[in-house]
Scaffold this motif. Structure first.
Motif: not given
Length: 303
Positions: A231-233, A280-281, A291-294, A297-298
């Motif tokens: 997700y992105g970087d 680690a989660l 979750l609705e977006s990356g 999650l981050i």
């Protein structure tokens, strides 16, 4: 030398050279055994006694993981075909640099780079073509003169001066003629990753939902993690499955995540809690589905 002794030797060499070394990956089959980091340099290492025994599938995944983790794939072994690997030489298997533990020691601990690379037909070296041309012209030697002295064609001399490698024997004879070092050292870590040769692939996600939240994915078959999410970087090591399988791998995934400066999330089927093992989660499927977006999650991993 046994696989266990080889892996111990590689680990010791890396530690002596100042690398932080991961726990070993003990699963079978496996695309890598260790991940090591020194500053911004990451190595994804496969230890195998006989380098010819590494399959193309394993090599491809090793190269892919190194690519996505911004590291370098490296195979360390003892033998190729029926001979011991030469100290100070590098080999290629499916486009991945392979070398012996002692060459690794020379490179990382003693800071002595290899000079020789193996190709079908023997051992070869890179020479400084511009210096060769300068020396030849300073000695008033024509292409033909040098070709006759070496027993090769004028065209071959021209190719040497343009950067083509040559055999160890020819290189030694050229250095004797001009009384100057012409052989150039090899940087094994500068060799291009074969996965990057027009192969910027992603693959189907093993955990449904990454695409829904705008996260790309590369699935693995021979690694402790089921895949790498992007997700992105940000890179995320992922695992998914029943509790027994995920929990067995979670500590190793957390360790690998720590070494590579990436994130880690493990999703368990039918799990209703949230916890951490190392960095680690650990969450359940229902939490992941909410979750609705990356970015969600981050944020969840970093919370």
């Amino acid at each position: 030398m046994s696989y266990e002794r080889l892996l111990q030797r590689v680990t010791s060499i890396l530690i002596m050279a100042g690398y932080a070394v991961s726990e070993r990956c003990g699963m079978r089959p496996r695309s890598f055994d260790l991940i090591a980091r020194r500053d911004d340099e990451i190595l994804i290492i496969r230890a195998v006694v006989h380098i010819d025994s590494m399959s193309e599938e394993i090599a491809h995944e090793l190269a892919a993981i190194a690519h996505f983790l911004k590291g370098k794939p490296l195979v360390v072994g003892e033998k190729a075909r029926d001979a011991e690997l030469e100290r100070g030489a590098v080999y290629l298997r499916y486009g991945i640099v392979s070398t012996s533990a002692m060459t690794l020691y020379d490179l990382f601990v003693e800071e002595i780079p290899p000079l020789v690379y193996a190709q079908p037909g023997g051992l070869y070296v890179n020479i400084n073509g511009e210096l060769l041309r300068t020396l030849r012209e300073e000695c008033n030697m024509s292409l033909g003169d040098l070709a006759s002295a070496l027993g090769v064609s004028r065209r071959t001399i021209s190719k040497y001066e343009s950067g083509m490698g040559t055999t160890l024997d020819i290189a030694c004879r050229m250095e004797e003629i001009f009384d100057t070092a012409l052989v150039e050292a090899i940087d094994p870590l500068s060799h291009p990753n074969p996965f990057e040769d027009g192969n910027e692939e992603r693959s189907a996600e093993i955990l449904p939902g990454f695409g829904r939240i705008g996260v790309e994915y590369f699935s693995t078959r021979n690694a402790p993690f089921e895949g790498l999410a992007f997700y992105g970087d940000d890179t995320i090591l992922t695992s998914y499955g029943p509790a027994q399988k995920v929990m067995r791998r979670a500590a190793l995934i957390a360790n690998l995540s720590n070494i590579t400066n990436s994130r880690a999330v493990c999703v368990i089927k039918g799990y209703n809690k949230q916890k951490r093992i190392g960095i680690a989660l650990i969450i359940g499927e229902s939490k992941f589905d909410s979750l609705e977006s990356g970015s969600d999650l981050i944020n969840l991993i970093d919370d």
